[in-house]
Write an enzyme that holds these catalytic residues in place. Structure first.
Site, mmCIF file in Angstrom:
data_model
loop_
_atom_site.group_PDB
_atom_site.id
_atom_site.type_symbol
_atom_site.label_atom_id
_atom_site.label_comp_id
_atom_site.label_asym_id
_atom_site.label_seq_id
_atom_site.Cartn_x
_atom_site.Cartn_y
_atom_site.Cartn_z
ATOM 1 N NE ARG A 107 -3.283 -2.968 0.560
ATOM 2 C CZ ARG A 107 -3.817 -3.661 1.584
ATOM 3 N NH1 ARG A 107 -3.177 -3.748 2.738
ATOM 4 N NH2 ARG A 107 -4.954 -4.295 1.445
ATOM 5 C CG ASP A 136 -2.844 -6.144 -0.778
ATOM 6 O OD1 ASP A 136 -3.920 -5.970 -1.386
ATOM 7 O OD2 ASP A 136 -2.779 -6.640 0.350
ATOM 8 C CG HIS A 206 -5.625 -8.717 -0.554
ATOM 9 N ND1 HIS A 206 -5.924 -7.403 -0.292
ATOM 10 C CD2 HIS A 206 -6.355 -9.443 0.333
ATOM 11 C CE1 HIS A 206 -6.782 -7.330 0.718
ATOM 12 N NE2 HIS A 206 -7.071 -8.557 1.107
ATOM 13 C CG ASP A 269 -5.851 -11.706 3.378
ATOM 14 O OD1 ASP A 269 -5.163 -12.132 2.430
ATOM 15 O OD2 ASP A 269 -5.808 -10.514 3.747
ATOM 16 C CD GLU A 270 -9.535 -8.588 3.933
ATOM 17 O OE1 GLU A 270 -10.175 -8.009 4.819
ATOM 18 O OE2 GLU A 270 -8.538 -8.095 3.377
#
Ligand code: ACM
Ligand code: ZN
Length: 437
Positions: A107, A136, A206, A269-270
């Site tokens: 990020r 990501d 991601h 994740d996610e």
């Protein structure tokens, strides 16, 4: 300075630290580092007498921790040219072998020099794992020779969401990546400081920065930009396309060659599955492998790479969403989801069935959140066995330790990093080292 060869990097740090802080060459004259194989991993004995300092450890980490303790004991004397060190006899070792930090460099990118500085601060606190979240949706941060397009496209974005008073996209080109040479130097420097760097390639979610560079391995195959905003993207990798498996194996080949750690984190994740639900290739894979649904396809995808990496002698870690009954029992789980998501009992069941776990706590170890939400006192209350209740006493050793987490959506630079991390990380470091409050 006398030093066993096996502990020489600790002695090197000693010289560097003391020259840096005190510019005191003489301080090293009565110092001895010696090896004692009877001490546990990371254990050390530090003996400070009026005319000598002796450090004993069974391997380099213990010697580094003793050196850091010594540094913490130092006071500058009344006269500028003197250092005062209290006479002590300390024998100490950590509560957990895994004392880590998840650091998101996607990020916002923190370059190799920033990472080196951060490693020095971690070592001072006896933290021994730097888990680098290398990619990501907002950027891919490591050189991959086989696919230069990843670094040309996936490592840069055309703006970033900001929220200084108002929310807007700044429109500035932003990015970067570590060269292989930089990573190799970082890994060596980390080891000298007692730290292991564990790389994370987050899969299959991601990954929209990878998709921006290689739309052919997503389900929609649509050309998308590297994301400027944050949150969860539905543009994940296609788990039905054999090219996806080839590309990821090639990336993992370079990552495993680059990072000597026996661990590698594959995220998990996610990963929203709406594209998988309508993708012909994903649906065909579900049929071919006789899988129940899209969640089971993620399990298959994860096991596939875990098996591939196991053959290279690597142990795979995944975020706790990847847990299911068909997940390879050797995959280590990093728990993070808040208790309100209801997944804690699943992780606890896996621990009681023998799975190894690393514990993060969304409410206590996520240092990206403001102090109003996560004050130092709350971090001090963190304990893996409080976060995960119900672990049987004889299964407690399956908890390897814990990681605090630095997600950098709102952490653009060193100043904000230090504000968010210090002093909370001191409370975290103390909790994972000490046996008693
Ligand atoms: C995470 O916070 N998504 C691991
Ligand atoms: Zn697909």
């Amino acid at each position: 300075l006398k030093c066993d060869e096996k502990l020489s990097s600790a002695a090197k740090i000693f010289s560097k630290l003391f020259n840096l802080q005190f510019d005191e060459q003489q301080a090293t004259s009565n110092v001895e580092y010696s090896l004692d194989k009877n001490l546990a991993e990371e254990e050390y004995i530090l003996s400070v007498k009026p005319d000598s300092i002796k450090i004993t450890a069974s391997e380099v980490k213990g010697a580094v921790w003793a050196t850091q303790t010594l540094r913490q004991l130092c006071e500058k004397g009344a006269k500028e040219d003197k250092i005062l060190i209290p006479c002590v006899e300390i024998r100490d070792k950590p509560r957990f072998s895994w004392r880590g930090v998840t650091f998101d460099v996607s990020r916002h990118f923190f370059d190799a020099n920033e990472i080196k500085r951060f490693l020095e601060l971690m070592s001072l606190l006896k933290l021994n794992i730097l888990h680098l979240h290398l990619c990501d949706d907002q950027g891919f941060r490591v050189e991959i020779e086989k696919y230069p397009i990843l670094n040309e496209i996936a490592s840069f974005r055309d703006g970033t969401l900001r929220r200084d008073g108002k929310k807007y996209i700044d429109g500035n080109r932003y990015g970067g990546f570590y060269t292989k040479k930089e990573i190799r130097q970082m890994v060596v420097y980390a080891a000298e400081l007692g730290i292991q760097i564990v790389p994370e390639i987050d899969l299959p979610g991601h990954t929209s920065a990878i998709v921006a560079a290689m739309p052919e391995i997503s389900c929609r195959k649509e050309k998308i930009p590297v994301r400027k905003e944050f949150g969860i993207s539905t543009d994940i990798l296609c788990a039905g396309n054999s090219d996806t498996y080839t590309v990821i194996k090639n990336i993992l080949d370079e990552i495993t060659e680059l990072f000597p750690s026996e661990y590698i984190h594959l995220g998990g994740d996610e990963a929203p599955k709406q594209n998988w639900k309508t993708c012909e290739k994903c649906q065909a894979k579900i049929k071919e492998k006789n899988l129940l649904d899209e969640e089971a396809l993620q399990g298959y995808f994860f096991n596939y790479f875990a098996e591939y990496l196991a053959k290279k002698g690597k142990k795979v870690i995944g975020w706790n969403e990847c847990l299911n009954d068909t997940l390879d029992k050797n995959i280590i789980c990093q728990h993070w989801t808040p208790v309100t998501m209801g997944k804690n009992p699943i992780t606890v069941k896996h621990i009681n069935n023998g799975r190894k776990v690393i514990v993060s706590d969304f409410l206590k170890t996520y240092f990206d959140y403001p102090y109003a939400m996560t004050p130092v006192k709350k971090v001090f209350s963190f304990d893996p066995f409080t976060t995960l209740k119900g672990i049987e006493p004889d299964k407690m050793q399956n908890v390897l330790g814990a990681e605090c987490n630095i997600w950098t959506e709102w952490i653009p630079d060193r100043e904000k990093l230090d504000f968010n991390v210090f002093p909370r990380i001191l409370a975290f470091a103390e909790n994972v080292w000490r046996n008693e409050k």
